[in-house]
Design an enzyme around this catalytic site. Sequence first.
Site, PDB file in Angstrom:
ATOM      1  N   ASP A  21      -3.770   4.624   7.676  1.00  0.00           N
ATOM      2  CA  ASP A  21      -3.582   5.886   7.094  1.00  0.00           C
ATOM      3  C   ASP A  21      -4.299   7.178   7.933  1.00  0.00           C
ATOM      4  OD1 ASP A  21      -1.837   7.347   5.972  1.00  0.00           O
ATOM      5  OD2 ASP A  21      -2.884   7.579   4.216  1.00  0.00           O
ATOM      6  N   ASN A  69       8.927   5.145   5.500  1.00  0.00           N
ATOM      7  CA  ASN A  69       8.750   6.198   6.572  1.00  0.00           C
ATOM      8  C   ASN A  69       9.941   6.397   7.324  1.00  0.00           C
ATOM      9  OD1 ASN A  69       5.718   4.355   7.565  1.00  0.00           O
ATOM     10  ND2 ASN A  69       5.976   6.249   6.468  1.00  0.00           N
ATOM     11  N   TRP A  70      11.382   5.775   7.159  1.00  0.00           N
ATOM     12  CA  TRP A  70      12.415   5.928   7.844  1.00  0.00           C
ATOM     13  C   TRP A  70      12.770   7.474   7.235  1.00  0.00           C
ATOM     14  CZ3 TRP A  70      13.720   2.992  11.544  1.00  0.00           C
ATOM     15  CH2 TRP A  70      13.693   1.996  11.442  1.00  0.00           C
ATOM     16  N   ARG A 189      -7.658   0.588   3.228  1.00  0.00           N
ATOM     17  CA  ARG A 189      -6.928   1.628   3.518  1.00  0.00           C
ATOM     18  C   ARG A 189      -8.029   2.593   3.856  1.00  0.00           C
ATOM     19  NH1 ARG A 189      -2.025   4.080   0.354  1.00  0.00           N
ATOM     20  NH2 ARG A 189      -1.544   6.042   1.829  1.00  0.00           N
TER      21      ARG A 189
HETATM   22  C1  FPP Z   1       0.040   6.282   9.009  1.00  0.00           C
HETATM   23  O1  FPP Z   1      -0.568   7.817   9.207  1.00  0.00           O
HETATM   24  C2  FPP Z   1       0.610   5.606  10.107  1.00  0.00           C
HETATM   25  C3  FPP Z   1       1.599   5.131  10.571  1.00  0.00           C
HETATM   26  C4  FPP Z   1       2.865   5.361   9.472  1.00  0.00           C
HETATM   27  C5  FPP Z   1       1.950   4.825  11.805  1.00  0.00           C
HETATM   28  C6  FPP Z   1       1.063   3.677  12.101  1.00  0.00           C
HETATM   29  C7  FPP Z   1       1.148   3.328  13.453  1.00  0.00           C
HETATM   30  C8  FPP Z   1       0.177   3.142  14.467  1.00  0.00           C
HETATM   31  C9  FPP Z   1      -1.369   3.118  14.077  1.00  0.00           C
HETATM   32  C10 FPP Z   1       0.599   3.098  15.916  1.00  0.00           C
HETATM   33  C11 FPP Z   1       0.570   1.850  16.466  1.00  0.00           C
HETATM   34  C12 FPP Z   1       0.648   0.502  15.678  1.00  0.00           C
HETATM   35  C13 FPP Z   1       1.113  -0.600  16.199  1.00  0.00           C
HETATM   36  C14 FPP Z   1       0.991  -1.715  15.123  1.00  0.00           C
HETATM   37  C15 FPP Z   1       1.751  -0.857  17.390  1.00  0.00           C
HETATM   38  P1  FPP Z   1       0.178   9.016   8.898  1.00  0.00           P
HETATM   39  O2  FPP Z   1       1.238   9.474   9.812  1.00  0.00           O
HETATM   40  O3  FPP Z   1       1.029   8.494   7.412  1.00  0.00           O
HETATM   41  O4  FPP Z   1      -1.031   9.979   8.633  1.00  0.00           O
HETATM   42  P2  FPP Z   1      -1.030  11.144   7.665  1.00  0.00           P
HETATM   43  O5  FPP Z   1      -1.270  10.725   6.151  1.00  0.00           O
HETATM   44  O6  FPP Z   1      -2.378  11.880   8.048  1.00  0.00           O
HETATM   45  O7  FPP Z   1       0.075  12.058   7.717  1.00  0.00           O
END
Ligand code: FPP
Length: 247
Positions: A21, A69-70, A189
């Site tokens: 995250d 997330n969708w 986490r």
């Molecule tokens: C959460 O951060 C992260 C994700 C929803 C995507 C995770 C993806 C990667 C680490 C990229 C590549 C991964 C693989 C396995 C190929 P957030 O967007 O919720 O961050 P925020 O809470 O700061 O908005």
Amino acid sequence: MSFKEQIITEKLPKHIAIIMDGNGRWATKQGKDRVFGHQYGVGAVRNAAEAAAELGVKYLTLYAFSTENWNRPQLEVDALMNLFLETIEQEFETLKKNNIRLHAIGDLESLPEENYNKLMSTIEKTNNHDRMTLTLAMSYSSRWEILDAVKKICAEQKDPSLPPQEITENYFKQKLTTAGMPDPELLIRTSGESRLSNFLLWQIAYSELYFTQKLWPEFEKEDLYEAIVDYQKRERRFGLTSQQIKS
Ligand code: FPP
């Protein structure tokens, strides 16, 4: 002494799960678009996978994309799907070099066809790797998974139907997407949030939880080692008393 040197090999967790995250916040702090954070997060995925495999961890499970997330802006969802596709393609050599088997859990059929096909073909190509299993949770949520397990059980019901007393914990867990995998001993986490966000809720019943302020793109091998050292200092009681555990 570095955290790596403090790790007790005999007490290594077999299975580590990570809620990655903070990509978006990390990018915003750099004055960049959120997608930049996801792109940078790939490096942290590579580091975590290499560090875990080098130590001898047998299973690493990463929450890459949740069912919820969708509902993010379509541009971000599309960018993430492209990134997953590219990363799986590009990191095949890393998986091969490190003898890591790729696996995926979640509602995989809801992924774009190209992603689904690439994922399945890479899973197939790494099927004989046995140093560590790297599981990507994609379009995954625990509530989806538990409902899916219940639906499988109902669909399997023949006449005479399965007596309720035969639906044991062991029976049920074989219907989950993680069937055959041990439960994670350690769940990490990043980003300072202390919640589980619908991740492996059945499997983490007795996991040790570790929350770090580090944002995912900043998470380095040493951070994984630190989490493992912290885990190794804990007394895991599984509902027993401290005295029972020691004797
Ligand atoms: C959460 O951060 C992260 C994700 C929803 C995507 C995770 C993806 C990667 C680490 C990229 C590549 C991964 C693989 C396995 C190929 P957030 O967007 O919720 O961050 P925020 O809470 O700061 O908005």
